[in-house]
Design an enzyme around this catalytic site. Structure first.
Site, PDB file in Angstrom:
ATOM      1  N   HIS A 136       0.832  -1.409   0.000  1.00  0.00           N
ATOM      2  CA  HIS A 136      -0.207  -0.051   0.116  1.00  0.00           C
ATOM      3  C   HIS A 136       0.715   1.164  -0.070  1.00  0.00           C
ATOM      4  O   HIS A 136       0.141   2.294  -0.329  1.00  0.00           O
ATOM      5  CB  HIS A 136      -0.955   0.067   1.250  1.00  0.00           C
ATOM      6  CG  HIS A 136      -1.981  -0.946   1.143  1.00  0.00           C
ATOM      7  ND1 HIS A 136      -2.731  -1.363   0.246  1.00  0.00           N
ATOM      8  CD2 HIS A 136      -2.083  -1.920   2.007  1.00  0.00           C
ATOM      9  CE1 HIS A 136      -3.740  -2.428   0.440  1.00  0.00           C
ATOM     10  NE2 HIS A 136      -2.940  -2.678   1.537  1.00  0.00           N
ATOM     11  N   GLY A 137       2.062   1.158   0.477  1.00  0.00           N
ATOM     12  CA  GLY A 137       2.895   2.288   0.425  1.00  0.00           C
ATOM     13  C   GLY A 137       3.151   3.300  -0.643  1.00  0.00           C
ATOM     14  O   GLY A 137       3.119   2.527  -1.830  1.00  0.00           O
TER      15      GLY A 137
END
Ligand SMILES: [Zn+2]
Length: 373
Positions: A136-137
């Site tokens: 998700h970064g």
């Protein structure tokens, strides 16, 4: 089919870090995986190498992340609040600022880059970093427990060497950070199979997100209905993944093997088990010329241990007995190991609810297949 030499990247240094009490992501789960694999005798196979995880360098992170964000993350490493934390997604709920947050992120990313290097150089056909898969970064923002996006760093490092990379993400959450990073790119194919974003973080990942410009058709998403089981997951995978891999012809496959799709996971709503998971992992092995395998979600703490031990056995062509080793059970008398078994019981839904789920997934899959690459 992957060649047989394998590598496992690990260090007890992962245990030095904590997101804080009550946070679902517990680095201790990695120790459980390592110890269970070891208890089964699969940490000293002649065909494998156990590689100690080393932190990435600052400049490695800049392959994807912005300089500003890395500086803020570095400042946050002492565990105290930093200026403008919020605008970088830091400091509350999902992405707390904890002591060593930067060191932790560098260690995870470094381990994934080591895996990529081992596979790309031919030293291993398959390398597995169970701490990785933090999908998700974003370039300048932490998101969904992920500060640094190691799958993106891995893919970028392989692109720099001129490789074609396919990314397969079976985490219950949409692999949004990886998709975004390569949305306009036709050198990277991203495929994510996940619980629909209608009721689940991060809310994206509909079948209509297919890439743009040169990357049109190179982002593939299969959202699954609430409470889908192993059969539905496997149907989605088999209908979409081999077809795209065959057409795309990657040099290397990078996979995110999250197990938060499992029944008892506290963060999501699917009904998958080790049984379906093993089939998917075997399929990924079959279709990957070379394979960088990463971990991912899995918040019922015993699920990653069981599932990733089974995955490691598959990577090494070993069939494990179902009885968990007594030495391991004595050391970790946790509820999730109560059955004494490595594999979950089969759990297959039936009836009208299942039929309508299947219909929905058939509709999505047909649409994807019609426009495949
Ligand atoms: Zn997840």
């Amino acid at each position: 089919m992957c060649q047989m030499k394998t590598a496992f990247i690990y260090s007890d240094d992962f245990l030095k870090f904590s997101y804080g009490q009550g946070h679902p992501l517990k680095p201790f789960r990695l120790k459980l995986v390592y110890d269970l694999i070891k208890a089964y005798g699969l940490m000293s196979l002649p065909s494998m190498r156990l590689i100690r995880a080393k932190p990435a360098k600052d400049e490695d992170l800049l392959l994807f992340h912005t300089h500003d964000y890395i500086e803020v993350l570095k400042d946050a490493d002492h565990g105290l609040d930093v200026e403008e934390a919020e605008s970088y997604g830091l400091g509350y709920g999902d992405n707390p600022i904890f002591e060593g947050v930067y060191e932790w992120s560098k260690l995870v990313a470094g381990a994934s880059l080591q895996a990529a290097e081992l596979v790309d150089s031919g030293e291993a056909g398959i390398a597995f970093n169970i701490s990785g898969g933090l999908h998700h970064g974003q370039a300048s923002r932490a998101s969904g427990f992920c500060y640094i996006n190691d799958p993106v760093l891995v893919i970028k490092s392989l692109l720099k060497r001129g490789r074609r990379v396919a990314y397969i993400d079976i985490d219950v959450h949409h692999g949004d950070g990886v998709q975004q990073a390569f949305y306009y790119n036709d050198k990277v194919l991203t495929i994510s199979i996940h619980e629909s974003g209608r009721h689940l973080f991060p809310g994206t990942g509909s079948e209509n997100e297919t890439g743009a410009d040169a990357g049109k058709g190179y982002s593939v998403n299969v959202p699954l209905p609430f409470s889908a089981d192993d059969e539905i997951f496997a149907y989605a995978f088999d209908s979409v993944v081999p077809l795209h891999i065959e057409k795309f012809k990657p040099d290397i496959v990078v996979s995110q093997l999250g197990v938060d799709s499992f029944i008892a996971d506290p963060l999501a709503h699917l009904n998958c088990t080790t049984n379906g998971f093993c089939k998917i992992v075997s399929r990924i092995k079959e279709i990957s010329p070379k394979w960088v395998a990463l971990g991912g979600g899995g918040y019922e703490i015993t699920n990653p241990a069981k599932a990733w031990t089974l995955a490691w056995a598959i990577m090494n062509d070993i069939d494990l007995p179902d009885e968990l080793p007594a030495s391991f059970l004595n050391k970790y008398p946790l509820d999730g190991f109560k059955s004494g078994k490595l594999r979950d019981r089969k759990y297959i839904l039936s009836g009208s609810e299942k039929e309508s789920m299947l219909k929905e997934v058939e509709r999505v899959v047909d649409k994807i297949r019609r426009t495949a690459l």
